[in-house]
Design a protein around this motif. Structure first.
Motif, short mmCIF file in Angstrom:
data_model
loop_
_atom_site.label_atom_id
_atom_site.label_comp_id
_atom_site.label_asym_id
_atom_site.label_seq_id
_atom_site.Cartn_x
_atom_site.Cartn_y
_atom_site.Cartn_z
N PHE A 33 0.96 -1.11 0.29
CA PHE A 33 0.03 0.08 -0.11
C PHE A 33 0.69 0.92 0.07
CE2 PHE A 33 -3.44 -2.22 1.01
CZ PHE A 33 -5.06 -1.80 0.25
N ILE A 34 2.22 0.77 0.49
CA ILE A 34 3.08 2.14 0.22
C ILE A 34 3.46 2.63 -1.10
CG2 ILE A 34 5.44 3.10 0.86
CD1 ILE A 34 5.41 2.14 3.77
N LEU A 35 3.54 0.97 -1.59
CA LEU A 35 3.73 1.62 -3.15
C LEU A 35 2.36 2.34 -3.70
CD1 LEU A 35 5.59 -1.48 -3.60
CD2 LEU A 35 6.68 0.87 -3.78
N THR A 111 0.37 -13.01 -10.39
CA THR A 111 0.22 -12.54 -12.08
C THR A 111 1.08 -11.00 -11.83
OG1 THR A 111 -1.15 -14.27 -12.46
CG2 THR A 111 -1.04 -12.50 -13.32
N PHE A 112 0.01 -10.53 -10.76
CA PHE A 112 0.81 -8.62 -11.57
C PHE A 112 1.60 -8.16 -10.56
CE2 PHE A 112 -4.36 -8.47 -12.12
CZ PHE A 112 -4.06 -7.93 -12.90
N VAL A 113 2.62 -9.29 -9.88
CA VAL A 113 3.64 -9.10 -9.51
C VAL A 113 4.36 -8.76 -10.46
CG1 VAL A 113 5.86 -9.68 -7.90
CG2 VAL A 113 4.17 -8.95 -6.95
N GLY A 114 4.52 -9.87 -11.20
CA GLY A 114 5.64 -9.84 -12.25
C GLY A 114 5.19 -8.25 -14.00
N LEU A 129 -0.29 1.56 -11.94
CA LEU A 129 -0.63 2.08 -11.19
C LEU A 129 -1.88 1.57 -10.43
CD1 LEU A 129 -0.82 3.58 -8.21
CD2 LEU A 129 -2.55 5.34 -9.42
N LEU A 130 -2.69 0.87 -11.81
CA LEU A 130 -3.75 0.25 -11.71
C LEU A 130 -3.42 -1.53 -11.14
CD1 LEU A 130 -6.51 -0.66 -11.94
CD2 LEU A 130 -6.37 -1.38 -14.37
N THR A 131 -1.85 -1.49 -12.12
CA THR A 131 -1.35 -3.33 -11.06
C THR A 131 -0.70 -3.06 -10.11
OG1 THR A 131 -0.68 -3.05 -13.67
CG2 THR A 131 0.93 -4.64 -12.74
N THR A 132 -0.33 -1.58 -9.70
CA THR A 132 0.65 -2.26 -8.33
C THR A 132 -0.50 -2.14 -7.72
OG1 THR A 132 2.26 -0.46 -9.23
CG2 THR A 132 1.90 -0.60 -6.98
N ILE A 133 -1.74 -1.41 -7.94
CA ILE A 133 -3.13 -1.59 -6.85
C ILE A 133 -3.44 -3.05 -6.69
CG2 ILE A 133 -5.78 -1.37 -6.43
CD1 ILE A 133 -5.25 1.94 -7.66
N MET A 134 -3.76 -3.60 -7.69
CA MET A 134 -3.81 -5.26 -7.84
C MET A 134 -3.01 -5.87 -6.89
SD MET A 134 -6.70 -4.80 -9.35
CE MET A 134 -7.08 -6.99 -9.28
N VAL A 135 -1.97 -5.20 -6.95
CA VAL A 135 -0.72 -6.72 -5.99
C VAL A 135 -1.32 -6.02 -4.34
CG1 VAL A 135 1.67 -6.21 -5.35
CG2 VAL A 135 1.06 -6.18 -7.77
N ALA A 136 -1.18 -4.79 -4.51
CA ALA A 136 -1.43 -4.08 -2.93
C ALA A 136 -3.15 -5.32 -2.70
CB ALA A 136 -1.97 -2.76 -2.63
#
Length: 525
Positions: A33-35, A111-114, A129-136
């Motif tokens: 979430f910091i990311l 998946t989204f980490v990659g 940014l959407l990808t980072t949100i999906m990782v979180a």
């Protein structure tokens, strides 16, 4: 029945792997979430320094994520290796959240980490940014389902024992999902992870500021961590209070042990801030209490009572006696499933069947237990009071300390004062403390449930596999060596990344069309 040496070694092995795994989980939860916050600032402001900041902390996140995954997989295998009867007895209930965690949350996150790491040049800013949100989201969804499974162990709801299959089966999966203990554990646990990551980011930023390196990067990271950490530390205390309230309804013995409360006090009970509890003496000496506070926390009022250990043991004794009737009915139904008298007796007493199983530690057949054996089994429901009492107070003290720590950091960052060396040194020194608080919290949760693997349903000593002592020692030593090597590698990678610091981002270009970047141009002589 499996020997107690095997049971205790199996518990030790699972505790070691769980505690080791939980070194990485909180940092993953919080950094994700910091990311999101840092990359959102980049998308909004379009300032390259925020892209550099996000990429640096994403690299740290990735190193931590890999080892968290590796240690988590081992824990799931241990249910089959070391706790086979537990897996057989409650697998229909316990296995469902774990399966959903793998299918819904872990695959989403992995998946989204990659994509997050390799998609900087292939996605738009908002797409990345959407990808980072999906990782979180995936990281925190994993925590949801894991804690639903653990919450069911603490407070088994939505399930019933089936004498035809001799297993626990789901009757209401919605009740399992919305288990109040699981909900309280989830919000408290993830908030603790946010605090852990905030302290980590703040500590590394303070290190750079002390060294005078990457100052602009460090100031911005410091500011994000201070604000996020203050909000998270406040939520940890508030949600910890909610967890205490949940214990009053669902885990009264755990609450009584945490407070070292042997006898029910007149309402509202006081909160003990000091005392010397003793399981053998069945008392807590030299108590210092703050009047009314425990009653207000636990019951949200001044008239509700907080039960003491002695009356809870007496209640457990009654449930053991009642459970023997259920056990007898099950044995008769195994011989004659159409025995209506046995069926009626089972339906009437099935909620206490697990308490009868406590007697199997002392006698082969619970129906043969005498009064002294029943008393012994009843007192076995009391966890280690001294350990619970002191670990909770250390954990709670650290929690309040983090509020003061982040409040100071927030004030300094708001005033743009980043040169207070006493605070910067403090920020580096306190970096291990969130992990100490988190590990203590996990130990409190698990020790407080003893002697149960599943509270009121299956005693821990019945859940272990039929292994021998050398086999378990071999796996403990093997895991310790393997994880020791992995930990060494991770620490080296972390330190190397931190020493190197953030890099100026250079957009990728195909090799055949790549042009020298202006930053790399060699001036003409």
């Amino acid at each position: 029945m499996t020997s107690m040496a095997v049971v205790e070694l199996s518990r030790l092995q699972f505790a070691l792997t769980a505690l080791y795994h939980f070194l990485f989980v909180p940092l993953t939860l919080g950094l994700s979430f910091i990311l999101v916050i840092m990359e959102s600032v980049y998308v909004i402001t379009d300032r390259p320094i925020w892209r550099d900041i996000t990429r640096f902390w994403a690299k740290v996140f990735g190193i931590n994520f890999v080892l968290g995954v590796a240690t988590g997989l081992t824990m799931e295998f241990e249910f089959g290796m070391n706790w086979s009867y537990y897996s057989h007895y409650v697998g229909d209930v316990f296995g469902a959240p774990l399966a959903i965690e793998g299918l819904m949350a872990f695959f989403l996150e992995a998946t989204f980490v990659g994509v997050m790491f390799f998609g900087w040049d292939r996605l738009s800013k908002r797409g990345h940014l959407l990808t980072t949100i999906m990782v979180a989201l995936g990281s925190n969804l994993s925590a949801v389902w894991i804690l639903i499974a653990n919450g069911w162990m603490q407070h088994p709801v939505g399930s019933v024992f089936n004498p035809a299959t001799m297993r626990m089966e789901v009757t209401d999966f919605i009740a399992v999902i919305f288990n109040p203990v699981a909900q309280a554990k989830f919000v408290h646990t993830v908030s603790a992870g946010y605090v852990c990551a905030s302290v980590f980011v703040l500590g590394i930023s303070a290190f750079y500021l002390l060294k005078g390196r990457h100052v602009e990067f460090a100031r911005r990271s410091f500011t994000v961590a201070a604000a996020f950490g203050l909000a998270s530390s406040l939520s940890v205390v508030v949600l910890g209070d909610e967890s205490g309230y949940t214990l009053t309804e669902n885990q009264q013995m755990k609450l009584a042990a945490i407070e070292g409360m042997w006898h029910t006090e007149p309402s509202p009970a006081g909160l003990a801030i000091f005392g010397i509890p003793s399981n053998s003496g069945r008392s807590t000496d030299y108590e210092i209490k703050i009047p009314y506070v425990m009653g207000l926390i636990a019951t949200r009022g001044i008239s509700g009572e907080v039960a003491g250990i002695f009356p809870l043991v007496a209640r457990a004794r009654g449930r053991i006696v009642n459970g023997v009737t259920a056990y007898d009915a099950v044995e008769k139904l195994k011989v004659d499933p159409k025995n209506l008298v046995a069926r009626e007796a089972f339906e009437r007493t099935k909620g206490d069947l697990g308490y009868a199983l406590l007697l199997k530690r002392f006698v082969t057949d619970p129906r043969t237990a005498d009064s002294a054996t029943i008393d012994k089994a009843a007192w076995s429901t009391v966890p280690n009071v001294a350990a619970m009492f002191w670990m909770f107070r250390v954990m709670a003290g650290l929690g309040f300390g983090f509020i003061a720590f982040f409040a100071t950091a927030f004030i300094l960052s708001s005033r743009r004062v980043f040169d207070q060396r006493w605070f910067l040194r403090t920020a580096v020194i306190v970096m291990p403390l969130p992990w100490l608080a988190i590990e203590l919290g996990w130990i409190i949760a698990e020790i407080g449930r003893q002697p149960w693997a599943v509270d009121g349903v299956l005693p821990t000593f019945l859940g272990a596999s039929s292994l021998n002592v050398p086999q378990i020692w071999a796996t403990i030593i093997g895991f310790t060596l393997l994880y020791g090597i992995l930990a060494f590698i991770e620490v080296r990678l972390m330190l190397a990344t931190i020493r190197k610091g953030p890099e100026r981002y250079v957009p990728w270009q195909p090799r055949e069309t790549a042009q020298p970047h202006p930053l790399h141009a060699i001036p003409a002589e």
